[in-house]
Design a protein around this motif. Structure first.
Motif: not given
Length: 209
Positions: A31-38
């Motif tokens: 999970i990656y993207g908005y407000n989340v690290d890889n």
């Protein structure tokens, strides 16, 4: 969506670790993207499958990650070449207020005039990349092929102004076309059988199984 998928953190490592997770019914993901690290995570394979079957792959999925609920879309799917089962997925965390680019399948409807005349329906482009708000992502984009005759086609340019979102693909990309059927030359048809008969006629020994 009334299903909230639980994501658990996982450690990256050898392939054997991923195999063990899959054998336990877990689906490796990132999970990656908005407000989340890889974030490398696992999801319950059956629960994810149920969600995809019910809402479609292009839907926005609600995922509980470390007590924080996020909205995510599937951006990539890796499958087992032999079994066809899903081995890994990529999930993009999104901001529901902003547009994003997603790939949506193209569904061809109607029986074309060209097919009725014996032509073959071709679908060179099976997915379109569109720019749209997450809440407005369509399950598929329908293209009516009813009026497509022999040696005719429908391009992206012809449907661009008929949908309520931006299509990223080039105008010249072909969505549907109808081509003439392949004609088999009667002179060469069955030639292989004739050759076999000629060999037997000479008295050559047949191969033993």
């Amino acid at each position: 969506m009334d299903i909230i998928l639980e994501a658990k953190n996982r450690e990256t490592g050898a392939r054997s670790t991923l195999t063990k997770l899959r054998n336990k019914g877990q689906l490796p993901a990132v999970i990656y993207g908005y407000n989340v690290d890889n974030k490398p995570v696992t999801l319950d394979y059956k629960e994810m499958s149920k969600a995809v079957q019910k809402y479609g792959r292009t839907s926005v999925f609600k995922i509980n990650l470390e007590g924080k609920q996020i909205n995510a879309v599937v951006t990539d799917v890796q499958r087992c070449a032999l079994k066809g089962t899903v081995k890994h997925i990529d999930l993009l965390s999104i901001n529901m207020a902003e547009e994003l680019e997603v790939d949506v399948p193209v569904t061809v409807t109607g029986e074309s005039v060209g097919v009725k005349e014996g032509g073959v329906l071709m679908q060179p482009v099976r997915e379109l990349k569109i720019k749209v708000k997450p809440s407005e992502i369509p399950e598929s984009i329908e293209v009516d092929a009813s009026n497509v005759g022999m040696n005719e086609s429908i391009s992206v340019a012809e449907i661009r102004n008929t949908v309520p979102f931006e299509i990223v693909n080039a105008d010249e990309d072909t969505l549907v076309s109808v081509t003439p059927p392949v004609v088999v030359n009667d002179d060469t048809a069955g030639q292989g059988d004739t050759e076999v008969q000629d060999i037997k006629a000479t008295g050559a020994p047949e191969s033993q199984s």
